[in-house]
Design a protein around this motif. Structure first.
Motif, short mmCIF file in Angstrom:
data_model
loop_
_atom_site.label_atom_id
_atom_site.label_comp_id
_atom_site.label_asym_id
_atom_site.label_seq_id
_atom_site.Cartn_x
_atom_site.Cartn_y
_atom_site.Cartn_z
N LEU A 44 0.85 -1.18 0.00
CA LEU A 44 0.00 0.00 0.00
C LEU A 44 0.90 1.24 0.00
O LEU A 44 1.68 1.43 0.93
N ASP A 45 0.80 2.04 -1.07
CA ASP A 45 1.62 3.25 -1.19
C ASP A 45 0.95 4.37 -0.40
O ASP A 45 -0.15 4.80 -0.73
N VAL A 46 1.62 4.83 0.64
CA VAL A 46 1.09 5.91 1.48
C VAL A 46 1.98 7.15 1.40
O VAL A 46 1.82 8.08 2.18
N SER A 47 2.89 7.19 0.44
CA SER A 47 3.86 8.27 0.35
C SER A 47 3.22 9.64 0.14
O SER A 47 3.78 10.65 0.56
N GLU A 48 2.06 9.70 -0.47
CA GLU A 48 1.40 10.98 -0.75
C GLU A 48 0.54 11.47 0.42
O GLU A 48 0.07 12.61 0.39
N LEU A 49 0.33 10.65 1.41
CA LEU A 49 -0.51 11.04 2.55
C LEU A 49 0.27 11.93 3.51
O LEU A 49 1.48 11.75 3.69
N PRO A 50 -0.42 12.87 4.15
CA PRO A 50 0.24 13.67 5.17
C PRO A 50 0.60 12.82 6.39
O PRO A 50 -0.03 11.79 6.65
N ASN A 51 1.61 13.24 7.13
CA ASN A 51 2.00 12.53 8.34
C ASN A 51 0.85 12.54 9.34
O ASN A 51 0.10 13.51 9.42
#
Length: 72
Positions: A44-51
Motif C-alpha cells: 500500500l503506497d502511502v507516500s502521498e498522505l500527510p504525516n
C-alpha cells in the motif's frame, strides 16, 4: 502482519485470504479502498498522505482486523 509501522512510503500487509484494505484518517473518513483479490500479501503506497495517525481495516475470509498505522 503489517510493517513497517511507522511507515513513510510503502506499507506491507500480509495474511492468509486478504480480500480488502480500507484506510481511514483519524476522523474516520475513508481515504482508500483496495481489493486484495484473496491474495496473501499486498503493498500500500502511502507516500502521498500527510504525516499522522491512520486506521487500517483489513478484511480476510475469516473476518475483519483493525490496526492503527503511523505515517511519518
Amino acid at each position: 502482519m503489517i510493517y513497517p509501522n511507522p511507515v513513510s512510503r510503502e506499507l506491507n500487509i500480509s495474511g492468509e485470504g486478504l480480500q480488502e484494505i480500507r484506510l481511514r484518517d483519524a476522523m474516520g473518513k475513508t481515504l482508500l479502498i483496495q481489493k486484495g483479490k484473496d491474495q496473501d500479501s499486498q503493498k500500500l503506497d502511502v507516500s502521498e498522505l500527510p504525516n499522522g495517525l491512520y486506521h487500517l481495516e483489513l478484511q480476510f475470509r475469516d473476518g475483519i482486523r483493525k490496526q492503527k498505522v503511523m505515517k511519518q
